[in-house]
Design an enzyme around this catalytic site. Structure first.
Site, PDB file in Angstrom:
ATOM      1  N   HIS A 256       0.849  -1.158   0.013  1.00  0.00           N
ATOM      2  CA  HIS A 256       0.109   0.187  -0.014  1.00  0.00           C
ATOM      3  C   HIS A 256       0.924   1.115   0.073  1.00  0.00           C
ATOM      4  CE1 HIS A 256      -3.690  -2.310   1.728  1.00  0.00           C
ATOM      5  NE2 HIS A 256      -3.700  -2.300   0.550  1.00  0.00           N
ATOM      6  N   HIS A 386      -4.770  -5.585 -10.874  1.00  0.00           N
ATOM      7  CA  HIS A 386      -3.522  -5.199 -10.627  1.00  0.00           C
ATOM      8  C   HIS A 386      -2.395  -5.415 -11.755  1.00  0.00           C
ATOM      9  CE1 HIS A 386      -4.214  -3.667  -6.384  1.00  0.00           C
ATOM     10  NE2 HIS A 386      -5.196  -4.964  -6.052  1.00  0.00           N
TER      11      HIS A 386
END
Length: 419
Positions: A256, A386
């Protein structure tokens, strides 16, 4: 591998590498398009071999929305068959996930109706992203979806006093916990920027700025760029929180930090490079992630770290590598520094050797510390989003998002189709 590429042409400026990225994106689309259309509006997740994963027909909101977003990008590239998949996903969102009685979008549905009827900020962020990408791809129902989810986010989730989103509610909008999370707000930031690019409405961008300021400029900075994940209702860091080990794990998640680094570069660009702290923060988050999160011996990013900075879940998931690739490309693009080129190559090397499944297709979702695929915690190969973005984002300039960049022909200098 060489450690300094100051005098070497960056990979993303080489025609052969750009073609390789497009081929990888094509392989991903082919792997997912064959397994995506389930019965009764459901979305099937591919198994390891690319066939529909055996299930009871339950479809989760992030699966539906990410499929719409990704195949809207495919549509913008002119991929035959993409529009049919977008249509399927858009119908599932409006007819199966949308709660016509109470408003908002339920987390999952099955053959007989809602399975999990909670209203999650994470899922609604992806509805906004899907609607924005579908709108730029010209889908006729995207406008109503965008307007509907925007109203829900504004009236149900947004907390003006904090400049961020609440986390979750029951079906009839009763709060049931005090948790606040950076992950849902991070993905909301991504979606708000996409909505701004799709509509030109600055209110979306202003909300994205406020979230970034709270989560990164305030909290990540105060914690030495070890980005906190979990917060109390008044946005105080909750270091003791230990929730779901996949979606809300204890400690910190270096992937993240990388994801925010990429998003901050985009936000900095969209705002006309007006906030110097954004680029500073992006650089600091990236540097901390590769220093603390990368296994220097075997390669790959640890999934989580404890508050002592040591690996807590040492498995390597696919998505931190994807975000590292995109962040390295973005930071190299705006700084020109060899440090980011080195990492771009290093992370792609690891991904190509260990994460991309050359035998069956797709990416392995998780590896053990020995870099061998593991059968858990993810079943099959559940995510296109992703990996696809890792292939496409480096192909575009840093001052534009994926859907708008593809629509305007910014990929390899195509003629704009926006006019």
């Amino acid at each position: 591998m060489a450690n300094n590429h100051d005098s070497v042409k960056p990979w993303v400026m080489r025609g052969a590498h750009r073609q390789w990225l497009l081929r990888e994106a094509d392989d991903l689309f082919r792997f997912f398009e064959a397994a995506s259309l389930g019965p009764s509006g459901s979305i099937a997740v591919p198994d390891t071999d690319g066939r529909p994963l055996a299930s009871d027909g339950t479809t989760e909101l992030h699966t539906t929305t990410r499929l719409v977003h990704c195949f809207a990008l495919a549509s913008l590239q002119g991929r035959p068959g993409a529009d049919a998949i977008v249509d399927h996903g858009m119908r599932a969102l409006w007819e199966r996930h949308r709660d016509a009685q109470h408003g908002g979008y339920a987390w999952s549905f099955g053959p007989s109706g809602f399975v999990d009827d909670k209203k999650q900020a994470y899922g609604h962020a992806f509805v906004l992203l899907a609607a924005s990408s579908a709108l730029l791809a010209g889908h006729p129902d995207a406008g109503r979806l965008l307007a509907d989810v925007t109203e829900i986010l504004d009236t149900r989730f947004w907390e003006e006093a904090h400049g961020a989103s609440a986390e979750e509610f029951t079906r009839d909008w009763r709060p049931f916990d005090t948790y606040r999370g950076q992950n849902s707000n991070m993905h909301l930031t991504e979606a708000l920027m996409a909505a701004f690019e799709a509509t030109g409405e600055r209110a979306y961008l202003e909300k994205a700025h406020r979230i970034a300021d709270l989560v990164v400029n305030r909290h990540a900075r105060a914690n030495g760029w070890h980005l906190p994940e979990h917060f109390t209702t008044d946005w105080q860091v909750d270091r003791a929180y230990d929730g779901n080990p996949i979606f809300r794990p204890f400690g910190t998640t270096p992937g993240h930090w990388l994801e925010w680094a990429r998003l901050l570069v985009q936000l900095w660009e969209l705002e006309g490079r007006a906030s110097d702290w954004m680029l500073e923060s992006a650089r600091s988050l990236f540097a901390q992630a590769v220093a603390d999160g990368w296994d220097g011996e075997r390669g790959g990013f640890y999934y989580t770290l404890g508050w002592d900075g040591q690996a807590r879940i040492a498995d390597r998931y696919w998505w931190p590598a994807c975000e590292g690739i995109a962040a390295a490309a973005a930071l190299r693009g705006v700084t020109g520094e060899a440090f980011y080129e080195d990492w771009y190559r290093r992370i792609w090397d690891f991904s190509a050797l260990y994460l991309i499944d050359r035998r069956h297709g797709g990416w392995h979702p998780q590896l053990g510390p020995d870099n061998r695929p593991k059968p858990e915690p993810f079943a099959g190969k559940p995510d296109l989003y992703h990996a696809l973005q890792a292939c496409l984002l480096p192909l575009l300039p840093t001052d534009i998002g994926l859907a708008k960049g593809l629509r305007e022909g910014r990929l390899d200098g195509e003629k704009s189709i926006a006019s």
